[in-house]
Design an enzyme around this catalytic site. Structure first.
Site, short mmCIF file in Angstrom:
data_model
loop_
_atom_site.label_atom_id
_atom_site.label_comp_id
_atom_site.label_asym_id
_atom_site.label_seq_id
_atom_site.Cartn_x
_atom_site.Cartn_y
_atom_site.Cartn_z
N GLY A 20 -1.46 11.24 25.81
CA GLY A 20 -2.72 11.33 26.55
C GLY A 20 -3.60 12.51 26.20
CB SER A 21 -3.88 14.92 23.40
OG SER A 21 -4.06 14.12 22.26
CG ASN A 22 -7.56 10.97 21.63
OD1 ASN A 22 -8.58 11.49 21.18
ND2 ASN A 22 -6.50 10.69 20.88
CG MET A 94 1.26 2.81 21.58
SD MET A 94 0.27 3.15 20.10
CE MET A 94 1.49 2.76 18.84
CG LEU A 97 -6.36 -4.84 25.07
CD1 LEU A 97 -7.75 -4.19 25.12
CD2 LEU A 97 -5.69 -4.79 26.44
CG ASN A 111 -8.28 1.60 19.33
OD1 ASN A 111 -7.62 2.30 20.09
ND2 ASN A 111 -7.81 1.21 18.15
CG HIS A 113 -6.74 3.22 13.67
ND1 HIS A 113 -5.57 2.65 14.15
CD2 HIS A 113 -6.60 3.29 12.33
CE1 HIS A 113 -4.77 2.38 13.12
NE2 HIS A 113 -5.38 2.75 12.01
CD GLU A 178 -6.85 10.77 16.83
OE1 GLU A 178 -6.71 10.24 17.94
OE2 GLU A 178 -5.95 10.75 15.96
C1 GRF Z 1 -3.85 9.22 18.47
O1 GRF Z 1 -3.63 9.69 17.16
C2 GRF Z 1 -4.61 7.92 18.43
O2 GRF Z 1 -5.55 7.85 17.40
C3 GRF Z 1 -3.49 6.94 18.16
O3 GRF Z 1 -2.42 7.41 18.96
C4 GRF Z 1 -2.55 8.82 19.14
C5 GRF Z 1 -2.58 9.05 20.61
O4 GRF Z 1 -2.53 10.39 20.96
N1 GRF Z 1 -3.91 5.60 18.43
P1 GRF Z 1 -2.76 10.84 22.47
O5 GRF Z 1 -1.86 10.00 23.35
O6 GRF Z 1 -4.21 10.66 22.80
O7 GRF Z 1 -2.34 12.30 22.48
#
Ligand code: GRF
Length: 192
Positions: A20-22, A94, A97, A111, A113, A178
């Site tokens: 969940g860092s994003n 992951m 959908l 999304n 990626h 990201e």
């Molecule tokens: C990220 O690299 C995203 O691009 C990929 O999975 C990773 C998720 O990282 N789909 P986080 O859970 O947001 O830390």
């Protein structure tokens, strides 16, 4: 695009499966004064996702759903509609959908990626880029359609691959990008 802005912030749901860092970076973005979004819901297919901690920290509703079950899918679609969710950001989510789900939120699902799409769709992108001796990898934000990692690209950021890089070290550097790219993508689609 078909997003409704009005005078209110766009009600957004973030879908996660892991760290969940994003998600965290999008929450921070949503809290900026001029941010166009507010995050109403965190959705996960995994009750053990580390990122669910941010639900408690930032007091955002969380919902856990079994996406493999059509009945649950109906439930989540109803939940999202009930809350007037107008933007869905997949962030390390992951599951794939279903077509039905995507059709319910046409043009409203994004999304992120960890590769320079259309290169390296699917998993293990960093391994693939290093193995192929690419000079650059990076990350992409795109609209979600029914084909995996194939929707229209919104923005991308290149990251140089160093000779000493391992998939882990490369992933770490790309992840930093990201966290900037996703908010920038949202700003970009809303200014279209
Ligand atoms: C990220 O690299 C995203 O691009 C990929 O999975 C990773 C998720 O990282 N789909 P986080 O859970 O947001 O830390």
């Amino acid at each position: 695009m078909a997003l409704s802005t009005g005078s209110n912030k766009i009600k957004t749901a973030i879908f996660i499966s892991g760290t969940g860092s994003n998600l965290k970076s999008l929450i921070k973005f949503s809290k900026l004064k001029n941010s166009p979004i507010m995050i109403k819901m965190i959705v996960s297919n995994n009750s053990k996702a580390k990122g669910l901690q941010y639900s408690k920290i930032y007091k955002i509703k969380k919902k856990i759903f079994d996406f493999k079950n059509a009945l649950f899918e109906k439930k989540i679609i109803n939940e999202l509609k009930k809350d007037n969710i107008d933007l869905i950001c997949l962030a390390g989510f992951m599951e794939i959908l279903s077509k039905n789900f995507i059709n319910n939120f046409k043009g409203k699902i994004l999304n992120i990626h960890p590769s320079l799409l259309p290169k390296y769709k699917g998993l293990n992108t960093h391994e693939k880029a290093i193995k192929n001796r690419d000079r650059y990898s990076g990350c992409t934000v795109h609209f979600v359609n029914s084909k995996l990692d194939s929707g229209k690209i919104i923005n991308q950021k290149k990251v140089r691959i160093k000779k000493i890089d391992t998939p882990k070290s490369l992933a770490k550097r790309i992840l930093i990008q990201e966290h900037k790219l996703y908010p920038a993508a949202i700003m970009k689609i809303l200014s279209l």
